[in-house]
Design a protein around this motif. Structure first.
Motif, PDB file in Angstrom:
ATOM      1  N   PHE A   4     -12.217  -8.462  -2.627  1.00  0.00           N
ATOM      2  CA  PHE A   4     -11.500  -7.860  -1.497  1.00  0.00           C
ATOM      3  C   PHE A   4     -10.007  -7.992  -1.723  1.00  0.00           C
ATOM      4  N   GLU A   5      -9.295  -6.911  -1.494  1.00  0.00           N
ATOM      5  CA  GLU A   5      -7.862  -6.941  -1.779  1.00  0.00           C
ATOM      6  C   GLU A   5      -7.056  -6.223  -0.729  1.00  0.00           C
ATOM      7  N   VAL A   6      -5.885  -6.763  -0.456  1.00  0.00           N
ATOM      8  CA  VAL A   6      -4.947  -6.017   0.383  1.00  0.00           C
ATOM      9  C   VAL A   6      -3.797  -5.630  -0.517  1.00  0.00           C
ATOM     10  N   MET A   7      -3.456  -4.360  -0.510  1.00  0.00           N
ATOM     11  CA  MET A   7      -2.320  -3.957  -1.323  1.00  0.00           C
ATOM     12  C   MET A   7      -1.307  -3.292  -0.422  1.00  0.00           C
ATOM     13  N   GLU A   8      -0.055  -3.615  -0.656  1.00  0.00           N
ATOM     14  CA  GLU A   8       0.944  -3.039   0.220  1.00  0.00           C
ATOM     15  C   GLU A   8       1.364  -1.683  -0.308  1.00  0.00           C
ATOM     16  N   GLY A   9       1.422  -0.742   0.568  1.00  0.00           N
ATOM     17  CA  GLY A   9       1.857   0.574   0.114  1.00  0.00           C
ATOM     18  C   GLY A   9       1.220   1.662   0.946  1.00  0.00           C
ATOM     19  N   ASN A  10       1.461   2.865   0.547  1.00  0.00           N
ATOM     20  CA  ASN A  10       0.950   4.031   1.236  1.00  0.00           C
ATOM     21  C   ASN A  10      -0.548   4.186   0.987  1.00  0.00           C
ATOM     22  N   ALA A  11      -1.255   4.622   2.010  1.00  0.00           N
ATOM     23  CA  ALA A  11      -2.711   4.736   1.893  1.00  0.00           C
ATOM     24  C   ALA A  11      -3.165   5.684   0.799  1.00  0.00           C
ATOM     25  N   ARG A  12      -2.275   6.630   0.397  1.00  0.00           N
ATOM     26  CA  ARG A  12      -2.693   7.509  -0.684  1.00  0.00           C
ATOM     27  C   ARG A  12      -2.624   6.852  -2.031  1.00  0.00           C
ATOM     28  N   TYR A  13      -1.541   6.111  -2.242  1.00  0.00           N
ATOM     29  CA  TYR A  13      -1.301   5.596  -3.583  1.00  0.00           C
ATOM     30  C   TYR A  13      -2.094   4.335  -3.877  1.00  0.00           C
ATOM     31  N   VAL A  14      -2.340   3.578  -2.833  1.00  0.00           N
ATOM     32  CA  VAL A  14      -3.014   2.288  -3.034  1.00  0.00           C
ATOM     33  C   VAL A  14      -4.386   2.417  -3.692  1.00  0.00           C
ATOM     34  N   PRO A  15      -5.262   3.293  -3.183  1.00  0.00           N
ATOM     35  CA  PRO A  15      -6.566   3.387  -3.858  1.00  0.00           C
ATOM     36  C   PRO A  15      -6.432   3.791  -5.314  1.00  0.00           C
ATOM     37  N   CYS A  16      -5.514   4.719  -5.610  1.00  0.00           N
ATOM     38  CA  CYS A  16      -5.368   5.167  -6.999  1.00  0.00           C
ATOM     39  C   CYS A  16      -4.859   4.019  -7.869  1.00  0.00           C
ATOM     40  N   GLU A  17      -3.948   3.243  -7.305  1.00  0.00           N
ATOM     41  CA  GLU A  17      -3.425   2.102  -8.049  1.00  0.00           C
ATOM     42  C   GLU A  17      -4.515   1.067  -8.297  1.00  0.00           C
ATOM     43  N   ALA A  18      -5.317   0.845  -7.274  1.00  0.00           N
ATOM     44  CA  ALA A  18      -6.410  -0.126  -7.407  1.00  0.00           C
ATOM     45  C   ALA A  18      -7.368   0.304  -8.507  1.00  0.00           C
ATOM     46  N   VAL A  19      -7.580   1.614  -8.604  1.00  0.00           N
ATOM     47  CA  VAL A  19      -8.449   2.136  -9.655  1.00  0.00           C
ATOM     48  C   VAL A  19      -7.890   1.760 -11.026  1.00  0.00           C
ATOM     49  N   GLU A  20      -6.559   1.924 -11.174  1.00  0.00           N
ATOM     50  CA  GLU A  20      -5.924   1.579 -12.450  1.00  0.00           C
ATOM     51  C   GLU A  20      -6.073   0.085 -12.723  1.00  0.00           C
ATOM     52  N   ASN A  21      -5.763  -0.715 -11.695  1.00  0.00           N
ATOM     53  CA  ASN A  21      -5.785  -2.167 -11.891  1.00  0.00           C
ATOM     54  C   ASN A  21      -7.150  -2.681 -12.298  1.00  0.00           C
ATOM     55  N   HIS A  22      -8.183  -2.115 -11.671  1.00  0.00           N
ATOM     56  CA  HIS A  22      -9.524  -2.623 -11.928  1.00  0.00           C
ATOM     57  C   HIS A  22     -10.291  -1.801 -12.938  1.00  0.00           C
ATOM     58  N   GLN A  23      -9.634  -0.782 -13.495  1.00  0.00           N
ATOM     59  CA  GLN A  23     -10.312   0.101 -14.440  1.00  0.00           C
ATOM     60  C   GLN A  23     -11.617   0.615 -13.829  1.00  0.00           C
ATOM     61  N   ALA A  24     -11.503   1.106 -12.613  1.00  0.00           N
ATOM     62  CA  ALA A  24     -12.710   1.525 -11.914  1.00  0.00           C
ATOM     63  C   ALA A  24     -13.202   2.868 -12.429  1.00  0.00           C
TER      64      ALA A  24
END
Lengths: 144, 169
Positions: A81-101
């Protein structure tokens, strides 16, 4: 065996929790023993001034608590579970990069065309910009 | 779970099908009679406009003769059949039950129509990964479907570095 990482974006809306539940039901419940998916639940916390930061922090914590509850109810105990600060559009895409989803799951606001043009669509943004497959889960109007 | 997979002749849609079959659908619990999903493979081909616009000043529309129309229709149907048989093979290789459907018309409309009619739970499609501008001009089936489908949609993209890059900023 390498697990396929699935990122689910949640906010405090019922629709996004429906998306989480759908993912849990269809991707995780079907194969309990050898689940090939690893779940990462991400919440986007808007960047803010110090004044409302506490409130947002509290809300984020509540959202993730609720998500954790959902996961455990479906016996998925190794989700991240993660909280990321930022805009709701960019955060999921960034999370995808971070976790190689490999999959990003988001709910859909179900905005009409006009609202969507004015407010923009998070799910549309994610569908086109995430570097992985994107699943958009819609809450049916009449739940059967 | 009922799944509709939209197939055309593009590599992206076959990748989408392969991905869906590999990652989503082949994990049915051993003794389950009704497998995870019933898959419908849908191929929509554009209607053939049976008239030709000749170039040059003051020319009128020329209607194609029935022979031409017939042979084009036949070619389209054959192409559709070969696309779907390739798709069906992908499914049966992984023991996924699938049935095929061919329709004529505008892909995005037909996909939404069939998804509603068949009451599917999920639509799977590939994404050509056009950039924003191309998408605005050429239209995007996946964009239209994302907004107009009443059920869930999974847009599968080719991984970066393989084939065309995914959408640009």
């Amino acid at each position: 065996m390498e697990k396929t990482v699935v990122v689910v974006g949640v906010d405090d809306s019922e629709r996004s929790f429906y998306a989480l539940e759908w993912t849990l039901d269809h991707l995780f419940l079907t194969v309990l023993e050898k689940c090939p998916f690893k779940l990462v639940v991400v919440h986007a916390k808007p960047a803010s001034t110090t004044a409302i930061r506490q409130d947002l922090k509290r809300m984020a914590a509540k959202v993730l608590e609720k998500a954790k509850g959902f996961c455990e109810a479906k016996l998925v105990n190794d989700a991240a579970f993660e909280v990321m600060e930022g805009n709701a559009r960019y955060v999921p895409c960034e999370a995808v990069e971070n976790h190689q989803a490999s999959v990003l799951v988001v709910g859909s606001h179900g905005y009409g065309a006009l609202k969507r043009t004015v407010l923009g669509s998070v799910s549309d943004y994610c569908a086109h910009h995430a570097h992985c497959s994107v699943m958009i889960v819609k809450k049916p109007k009449n739940k059967h | 779970m009922k799944v509709l997979v939209a197939i055309d002749e593009s590599e992206e849609s076959f990748y989408a099908l392969q991905w869906a079959v590999d990652d989503l659908l082949s994990y049915s619990p051993a003794a389950e009679e009704n497998a995870i999903a019933a898959v419908t493979l849908l191929h929509v081909y554009p209607p053939f406009q049976p008239f030709i616009y000749p170039s040059g000043p003051g020319m009128h529309l020329v209607y194609a003769t029935p022979v031409v129309i017939h042979s084009v229709n036949k070619a389209q149907r054959e192409k559709a059949a070969s696309i779907l048989s390739r798709a069906l093979t992908i499914c049966t290789e992984k023991n996924v039950k699938a049935e095929t459907l061919i329709m004529e018309g505008d892909a995005k409309d037909k996909i939404c129509e069939m998804a509603d009619e068949l009451q599917v739970d999920l639509v799977v499609m590939g994404s050509r990964g056009h950039g924003a501008i191309k998408r605005a001009w050429l239209g995007s089936v996946s964009s239209y479907c994302v907004h107009n489908l009443h059920c869930n949609i999974l847009v599968v993209k080719l991984p970066l570095g393989e084939g065309k890059p995914t959408g640009s900023k």
